[in-house]
Design an enzyme around this catalytic site. Structure first.
Site, PDB file in Angstrom:
ATOM      1  N   GLU A  92       0.798  -1.222   0.000  1.00  0.00           N
ATOM      2  CA  GLU A  92       0.000   0.000   0.000  1.00  0.00           C
ATOM      3  C   GLU A  92       0.838   1.284   0.000  1.00  0.00           C
ATOM      4  O   GLU A  92       0.467   2.266  -0.631  1.00  0.00           O
ATOM      5  CB  GLU A  92      -0.946   0.016   1.220  1.00  0.00           C
ATOM      6  CG  GLU A  92      -2.033  -1.043   1.198  1.00  0.00           C
ATOM      7  CD  GLU A  92      -3.094  -0.808   0.144  1.00  0.00           C
ATOM      8  OE1 GLU A  92      -3.183   0.327  -0.384  1.00  0.00           O
ATOM      9  OE2 GLU A  92      -3.828  -1.762  -0.181  1.00  0.00           O
ATOM     10  N   SER A 365     -52.600 -15.560  42.036  1.00  0.00           N
ATOM     11  CA  SER A 365     -52.278 -15.868  43.440  1.00  0.00           C
ATOM     12  C   SER A 365     -50.821 -15.658  43.798  1.00  0.00           C
ATOM     13  O   SER A 365     -50.459 -15.775  44.978  1.00  0.00           O
ATOM     14  CB  SER A 365     -52.681 -17.318  43.751  1.00  0.00           C
ATOM     15  OG  SER A 365     -54.090 -17.454  43.712  1.00  0.00           O
TER      16      SER A 365
END
Length: 691
Positions: A92, A365
């Site tokens: 690069e 309950s």
């Protein structure tokens, strides 16, 4: 033209050229000075790169990530294979460490080749230019964008070291398939860290950024191989490797294992839990959306991966694919409130709605323990008796009436104890207690136990008719399991930013919420749900799952026409299960009504299989005595059934159960014993006896 005129003209041209040169030079210097001043004034550009946030379970194993299809992880330069670094620089930007952001020689060469080919055939961007483009700019090809790129390039070079720029570049460059940065690419292609890349693997990856779709070794292996050859030749040219090393790396291409999938893809576990974590993340970071969007966070959570997997497997096994029945499951550490496992529905892909944390469902309950704990504080004991019989209650100054019913309209039609009332889930006893205490007391108790939803003061509130969130209802039972400490459900223990700095850390807060003695008494009463010694006119409500249980548990089931619940705990774990339908659809089948209990039993057993059996710690101020379950009085040697029952000291019964003792009355019962000859307790005791 005369000689004089020619000399005059030459002097003019010379002066013009000189002036022009000076002017151009001056303007250039001024421009450069202005640019340099601008760079200095602008300072270092802020490098904020979106990164993947990682979520860790309680054993520090990752189980989830953010940023959807894009994977971004940041690693330091010393955590990247030297092969990858050398390969990237070679292919690069060979002059990276010597130029100041631009490779002028390379730019000139590229221009000449582009002109000769009458097309753009060669790029000349340096690593710094590419990094600037990745960070701050789009992909449009305009002069404005080029100028901005140059400006950002100079700012990067001025304010950051070469190693910092290289590190940033390698962590932001795109490697295809949604992978940004070398760490994500390493895991995607080779299932390893970037630090462990071989020369072969590094040379393959270094070739991808030039054309991620063109040089993907997954989609285009031939192109990738040709690109790898270029990378290796470039490395040889820079002296990073020898020719022999390059040839070996090239030959190894076809033997290199390529996965094309993240080794962390199985992290997509516990999606409902992850949603709850993200919701809490916004709270603990106090609205810092910038931090959440930028990502890169490490979020430490309370999740227990093993328990979560067990929960998911058990729920899946109990809910057929075509069933519309939904399930919410919450498992928590009762001492802290930390959520260890969570399921918000049976299929996240079909519905991400989190029923565990968002839905309001009638608790039935399961609300009764909160009521009965309040009753204990008001002087009730496990032996307090009330008659269980069909009753119509008047309220609102006689303007309204309410007639509750027991399951299948079964009643004792005699007095029963609180211990038995909760074990068989007697509704008449609950409503009587509720009205006796005052309807506002249960509303206060709900808030005290951490319920945030509004509770309506009506007689039916004792039977759980006001909606609650499953996670809050389950957490209320933590108060009993931990001996009366106030806790809140939570999912996050710590958050670190991308640099490892602590943004948030949870600090445990211990606050007393309940009387420890009464909390223990209530806990012991809740063990009766699984104790057949408390069978009476009805069986204890946990009887169907007793065969599945191998250790002591405390808990309570609950049901309405639309909801089925089971919440219970040990000292190590509290788990709440809700089952029902999203729409207003009644639970009609046995399968609908019993699924919550079955899932709860299997999950609790599975979660405790490697844990020691731990008893609930009896605090000071509590005494245990053997009680006759029918009368609630002290049992003697003649009582056929005895149950150890716990009381706050001073409130335990003092009288011995009279039902089963021997008497001197030897009158033949078949001859018709009259009332005057019967023992006093048989004349006045309200129970029915006999085999």
């Amino acid at each position: 033209m005369s000689r004089t005129e020619r000399k005059r003209r030459k002097r003019f041209i010379y002066r013009a050229i000189t002036f022009g040169t000076i002017l151009v030079t001056t303007v250039s210097l001024v421009c450069l000075a202005a640019i340099w001043t601008g760079i200095k004034i602008a300072g270092a550009p802020e490098v904020t790169v979106p990164q993947t946030t990682v979520y860790l379970a309680d054993d520090l194993q990752p189980f989830g990530e953010s940023h959807g299809a894009q994977k971004r992880y940041w690693v330091s330069l010393d955590q990247i294979s030297p092969y990858l670094i050398d390969a990237t620089i070679a292919v690069e930007d060979r002059q990276f460490f010597s130029h100041h952001g631009f490779d002028l020689k390379r730019i000139a060469g590229a221009v000449i080749k582009d002109v000769a080919a009458r097309a753009k055939v060669q790029g000349a961007s340096t690593i710094t230019q590419q990094y600037a483009r990745n960070l701050f700019l789009g992909s449009e090809k305009t002069w404005t964008r080029k100028a901005k790129e140059a400006f950002y390039t100079l700012r990067l070079e001025e304010h950051y070291s070469k190693n910092e720029i290289l590190e940033g570049y390698l962590n932001t460059i795109y490697y295809g398939h949604g992978m940004y940065g070398i760490e994500a690419a390493s895991h995607y292609y080779f299932h390893k860290n970037a630090s462990d890349l071989t020369l072969t693997e590094a040379s393959i990856l270094a070739g991808i950024p030039k054309g991620p779709s063109l040089y993907s070794p997954i989609h285009s292996p031939e192109n990738a191989k040709r690109r790898q050859e270029i990378v290796l030749r470039s490395m040889e040219a820079t002296g990073a490797i020898t020719k022999a090393q390059g040839e070996m790396a090239q030959q190894a291409f076809q033997h290199t294992a390529l996965y094309g999938s993240l080794d962390t893809e199985d992290l997509a576990k516990a999606p409902y839990f992850l949603d709850a974590v993200n919701q809490e993340l916004r709270t603990v970071l106090q609205g810092r959306e910038d931090l959440i969007r930028a990502g890169g966070l490490t979020v430490y959570t309370t999740l227990n991966i093993a328990q979560q997997a067990k929960a998911e497997d058990i729920v899946t096994a109990h809910i057929p694919d075509k069933s519309e029945l939904q399930v919410a499951l919450v498992a928590m550490n009762p001492k802290s409130g930390g959520v260890k496992a969570l399921i918000g529905g049976t299929n996240y892909e079909k519905s991400a709605y989190n029923r565990a944390t968002q839905s309001l469902r009638q608790p039935g309950s399961t609300i009764k323990p909160l009521l009965y704990y309040t009753a204990l504080e008001k002087g009730f004991t496990p032996s307090t008796t009330m008659r269980s019989e069909e009753t119509t209650f008047s309220y609102d100054e006689g303007k309204s009436s309410y007639t509750p019913h027991n399951f299948r309209n079964h009643y004792a039609n005699e007095a029963i104890t609180m211990a038995q009332a909760i074990a068989v889930s007697d509704n008449i006893y609950a409503v009587k207690t509720h009205l006796f205490l005052g309807q506002e007391e249960l509303v206060k108790a709900g808030k005290r136990f951490g319920l945030t939803s509004k509770m309506t003061k009506v007689p039916s509130l004792a039977l759980g008719t006001s909606g609650v969130k499953p996670i809050e209802m389950a957490n209320a039972y933590n108060y009993f399991a931990n001996g009366g400490k106030k806790v809140k459900p939570f999912f996050i223990t710590k958050v670190l930013d991308r640099d490892g700095s602590t943004l948030y850390e949870r600090k445990p807060k211990k606050k007393k919420a309940l009387d420890q003695a009464n909390a223990y008494v209530m806990t012991q009463m809740l063990t009766g749900v699984f104790d057949e010694k408390l069978n009476g006119y009805a069986s204890v409500t946990g009887s169907s799952i007793i065969p599945k249980l191998s250790r002591p548990y405390a808990g309570k089931s609950g049901s309405t026409e639309y909801d089925s619940w089971m919440i219970g705990f040990t000292p190590q774990l509290t788990t709440g299960i809700w089952a029902g339908y999203d729409q207003s659809r009644k639970l009609e089948t046995k399968y609908d009504k019993t699924t919550a209990k079955q899932i709860w039993a299997e999950f609790m057993e599975s979660s405790h299989e490697d844990k020691p059996v731990t008893d609930f710690k009896q605090p000071k101020g509590v005494i245990g005595v053997e009680i006759d379950p029918v009368t609630g009085m002290l049992a003697d040697e003649n009582c056929p059934v005895k149950r150890m029952t716990y009381f706050k000291k001073g409130s335990e019964p003092k009288e011995i159960c009279p039902l089963h003792g021997h008497t001197e009355d030897s009158t033949d019962q078949n001859s018709g014993t009259d009332k005057e000859k019967q023992p006093w307790y048989k004349r006045f005791w309200p129970f029915k006896h006999g085999v």
